[in-house]
Write an enzyme that holds these catalytic residues in place. Structure first.
Site, PDB file in Angstrom:
ATOM      1  N   ARG A 129      41.302  30.623  46.749  1.00  0.00           N
ATOM      2  CA  ARG A 129      41.803  31.572  45.721  1.00  0.00           C
ATOM      3  C   ARG A 129      43.204  31.577  45.362  1.00  0.00           C
ATOM      4  O   ARG A 129      43.924  32.805  45.160  1.00  0.00           O
ATOM      5  CB  ARG A 129      41.300  32.979  46.004  1.00  0.00           C
ATOM      6  CG  ARG A 129      40.663  33.552  44.866  1.00  0.00           C
ATOM      7  CD  ARG A 129      40.521  35.171  44.994  1.00  0.00           C
ATOM      8  NE  ARG A 129      39.950  35.756  43.801  1.00  0.00           N
ATOM      9  CZ  ARG A 129      39.938  36.998  43.507  1.00  0.00           C
ATOM     10  NH1 ARG A 129      40.666  37.878  44.376  1.00  0.00           N
ATOM     11  NH2 ARG A 129      39.396  37.493  42.601  1.00  0.00           N
ATOM     12  N   ASP A 174      40.339  44.647  50.711  1.00  0.00           N
ATOM     13  CA  ASP A 174      39.457  43.269  50.412  1.00  0.00           C
ATOM     14  C   ASP A 174      40.278  41.962  51.248  1.00  0.00           C
ATOM     15  O   ASP A 174      41.244  42.334  51.625  1.00  0.00           O
ATOM     16  CB  ASP A 174      39.710  43.096  48.760  1.00  0.00           C
ATOM     17  CG  ASP A 174      38.720  42.174  48.348  1.00  0.00           C
ATOM     18  OD1 ASP A 174      38.078  41.367  49.115  1.00  0.00           O
ATOM     19  OD2 ASP A 174      38.609  42.283  47.111  1.00  0.00           O
ATOM     20  N   ASP A 220      29.374  40.431  46.318  1.00  0.00           N
ATOM     21  CA  ASP A 220      30.057  40.440  44.847  1.00  0.00           C
ATOM     22  C   ASP A 220      28.861  40.133  43.994  1.00  0.00           C
ATOM     23  O   ASP A 220      29.020  40.172  42.642  1.00  0.00           O
ATOM     24  CB  ASP A 220      31.004  39.241  44.640  1.00  0.00           C
ATOM     25  CG  ASP A 220      32.450  39.684  45.056  1.00  0.00           C
ATOM     26  OD1 ASP A 220      32.783  41.000  45.237  1.00  0.00           O
ATOM     27  OD2 ASP A 220      33.201  38.699  45.063  1.00  0.00           O
TER      28      ASP A 220
END
Ligand code: GLA
Length: 747
Positions: free
Chosen positions: A440, A475, A545
């Site tokens: 990411r 997170d 998610d």
């Protein structure tokens, strides 16, 4: 006495369960029994002493004593047992043979802490503990096996500790937290597997000869396998039969395995994954393994789950929210992603407040120059272009609306495009001279380095203390690659992964100590680090998610095997769903999200007025029933069989229950479908919303409760003319919620 010691034998017991082991002739520990509570007179019947051809024997002239055949408590390597050992040590000469002999033991009320690690805790009336000390004279080292048995759940918690009393280094190459030898292999192994957006799907396989395992070597407990497995008898169902559950109170690399040997014994073990693990114990040092929670139930999978849920709610979670219902939140992630400013946030928040929401959570994108996922992680100061009044200003405006304010962080990460990386490129985990892999667009900070943890703490501290922040979403959006520490000497490099997670735990502990009233929710790209270790610090976790109601049926069903509803972050999101593009009704989405912490993840302003009114009603409904949902006993009545799911929560006093029934795909003209409710009082008379009359608990549990959601074609003509009646038997993705209440008549 919950723990007794007689005739060299330890017996851990409460009202339901017995766990028995003994000191063997070689002074090591032999496992005798784990299961339904029993009384014992002598242990000859349990000890399997027998000679087998080719099996090595410990003593000359006593072929019956073979470690290959005997069941053991914490098996060692290399002295006759060819199965995987629970531990393996190496001394400074490279020798791996050990002999830990019983020395002493102590039994005490309550349970001790494990410094630096998450663990269950207990008052002196809740649990009794046993520590058995063993000693290897050649190594001059001590091994302590630690057990705690809980009074009110069938849980036994285990861990182990090595102490190096010698003057030389000792290397721990492998250290499981528990090992149990079961007599046979007539079991099925249940595990929770998946990937991003489809975490913790239930899979079951029959045990076979050899090794079957679940593991993570990614640095997090992972979405691929949750650190949990259960062994159940083949005939065990949701509500009957025997099952043993094993759950690791740890958030890093792990191994859970079952090895069926040549004599049909199933050896289970769970602990830190030995791959990429080694710990150098210097003279005088000790190493404590994380804990494993073992539960036994003869009431099927629901029984097992309820024990985990009770234990985790009462003896693992901490902080002011431990026993409190959780605030209904609205999170802006799926509403705005990175594109927001103070005005758009306040618009969402004020509308949400009007509908009854209690907490606004500002997700990713509020800091540095973060307008997409390529930059700024590590720069934990507000973006004044988006938020001209800063976090402090925004928080106070949100507070003025009557809402609590929560904020997103990803403390363990750094982007290459960030000031933090410019200043400290060496803090990102990497192996010198090698490529740094991206995930990411970001790198993982070296949390095995205390200086890094302290820096992140200071940065977070500044932001958190500058504003009235009452909730934090923590997170963690990528796994570790190129594992390497620039600080540790060569002989300690394989300590990296464990030291990393100890750093994460340390930061959590510092933050919850500094800000004891903040509610933490853990998250790792959704549910990639949903484990008992995290629940010790953050009493709720973002489950996935994937916010699609249908996908959530599978995910939340699997998660509920181990983790209580009060820990499961569950939100209503917009349609078409952002992960699978599915359209489901607002009713369906809420009916699924109710079975968790409940909240919204959409822009309420974009909803038609009628839907906003529906949201208002949903919030009222949840407020009325959340105490029951979050702290009652949970039952899975259907797990997708015939495309149906049903969940039920019953209050501890059995006076109130809530039932959710969900249909995935419509079937034309199906057989009449009933579901047997669970957990009610057989003699109580219950009223039920949407139903006339009352029902006795025994009828609902044994005769069953008839599903509404079945299409029989009776109104086919109406439907064809486009006059669908909302509610009953209309199409795919349908659901109903019922509230049952006992009518207690005065005596
Ligand atoms: C992860 C989380 C999401 C959201 C995004 C933000 O994917 O699971 O809920 O917070 O990060 O980048």
């Amino acid at each position: 006495m919950p723990i007794t010691y007689e005739n060299n034998t330890f017996h851990l017991t409460n009202n339901e369960v017995s766990y028995i082991f003994t000191i063997l002739e070689n002074k090591q520990l032999g496992h005798l029994y784990y299961g339904k509570k029993i009384k014992t007179k002598n242990t000859d019947n349990m000890l399997q002493l027998r000679s087998c051809v080719l099996a090595p024997s410990t003593f000359l002239n006593n072929l019956d004593f073979s470690l290959e055949v005997l069941k053991q408590e914490y098996p060692a390597y290399g002295t006759g047992d060819y199965r995987d050992p629970a531990f393996q040590l190496r001394n400074s000469e490279g020798n791996r043979i050990t002999n830990f002999e019983y020395v002493s033991h102590c039994i005490y009320d309550g349970k001790k802490d494990i410094p630096g690690l998450p663990h269950t805790y207990a008052s002196s009336s809740e649990a009794t503990s046993l520590e058995v000390t063993l000693y290897d004279s050649l190594l001059d080292s001590t091994l302590i096996l630690i057990y705690s048995i809980f009074e009110h759940t069938n849980s036994i918690v285990r861990s182990a500790r090595f102490i190096n009393n010698s003057k030389k280094d000792i290397f721990i190459e492998r250290m499981m937290s528990c090992s149990v030898d079961f007599y046979d292999y007539d079991y099925e192994m249940i595990q929770l597997d998946g990937a991003w957006a489809r975490e913790r799907h239930i899979h079951t396989r029959k045990l076979q000869y050899g090794i079957q395992s679940i593991a993570s070597t990614r640095g997090t407990s992972s979405a691929m396998h949750n650190p949990f497995f259960a062994l159940k008898r083949t005939h065990t169902t949701e509500n009957s039969g025997e099952v043993y559950g094993f759950n690791f109170v740890y958030s890093g690399n792990f191994l859970g395995q079952v090895q069926v040997d040549n004599y049909d014994v199933s050896r289970i073990m769970m602990g830190i994954h030995p791959f990429e693990f080694e710990w150098c114990l210097e003279p005088g040092e000790s190493f404590h393994s994380p804990e494993v929670v073992m539960t036994y139930s003869d009431q099927g999978l629901s029984g097992m789950s309820q024990q985990f849920h009770d234990l985790y709610r009462n003896n693992l979670m901490r902080g002011p929210y431990k026993d409190k219902t959780r605030p209904i939140l609205i999170n802006n992630w799926e509403a705005t992603y990175f594109q927001f400013n103070e005005e758009s946030i306040l618009n969402i928040a004020s509308k949400a407040k009007g509908l009854g929401v209690e907490l606004f959570v500002l997700d990713d994108g509020w800091f540095g120059k973060r307008n997409d996922d390529t930059s700024s992680l590590g720069d934990w100061y507000e973006n004044l272009e988006k938020l001209p009044n800063g976090i402090k200003g925004l928080a106070s405006k949100i507070n003025d609306l009557g809402l609590k304010f929560g904020l997103w962080f990803e403390p363990e990460m750094v982007n290459e495009a960030s000031n933090l990386y410019l200043e400290h490129p060496q803090w990102a985990i990497h192996s010198p001279g090698r490529n740094r892999s991206y995930g990411r667009n970001q790198f993982v900070l070296d949390f095995s380095n205390p200086e890094v943890v302290e820096h992140i703490y200071q940065t977070m501290y500044q932001t958190i203390s500058s504003a009235n922040i009452e909730y934090i979403k923590w997170d963690m959006n990528r796994n570790i690659t190129e594992a390497c520490s620039l600080l540790l000497p060569a002989k300690k490099q394989k300590e990296f992964f464990h030291r990393y997670i100890l750093g994460v735990y340390h930061l959590y502990e510092k933050l919850i100590t500094a800000f004891p009233n903040i509610l933490f929710e853990s998250c790792a790209s959704g549910g990639a680090r949903f484990d008992a270790g995290m629940l010790y610090y953050a009493p709720q976790a973002w489950t996935s998610d994937d916010t699609d109601a249908i996908e959530r049926l599978k995910i939340q069903t699997g998660t509920s095997l181990v983790y209580p509803l009060v820990s499961m972050g569950s939100h209503v999101s917009g349609i078409p769903n952002h992960q699978v593009s599915r359209k489901t009704s607002l009713d369906m989405r809420a009916n699924v999200a109710y079975f968790g912490t409940f909240g919204y993840e959409l822009d309420v302003n974009r909803m038609p007025i009628e839907e906003q009114e529906e949201v208002r009603k949903q919030i009222c409904f949840f407020k009325e029933h959340r105490e029951l949902i979050q702290f009652g006993d949970f039952y899975r009545l259907e797990k997708g069989e015939r495309d149906l799911y049903s969940w039920m929560v019953v209050s501890k006093d059995k006076k109130k229950a809530i039932l959710g029934c969900y249909k995935v795909l419509a079937t034309p003209n199906p057989a009449l479908k009933k579901v047997s409710l669970q957990g009610l009082h057989p003699d109580y008379e219950y009223s039920c919303t949407n139903r006339k009359g009352t029902y006795y608990g025994d009828e609902l549990m044994h005769c069953g409760f008839q599903y509404e959601i079945q299409y029989t074609g009776s109104r086919a003509a109406d439907n064809y003319q486009g006059q669908c009646h909302p509610g009953i038997d209309e199409g795919d993705f349908n659901s109903y919620i019922y509230v049952l209440e006992a009518i207690i008549k005065d005596a």
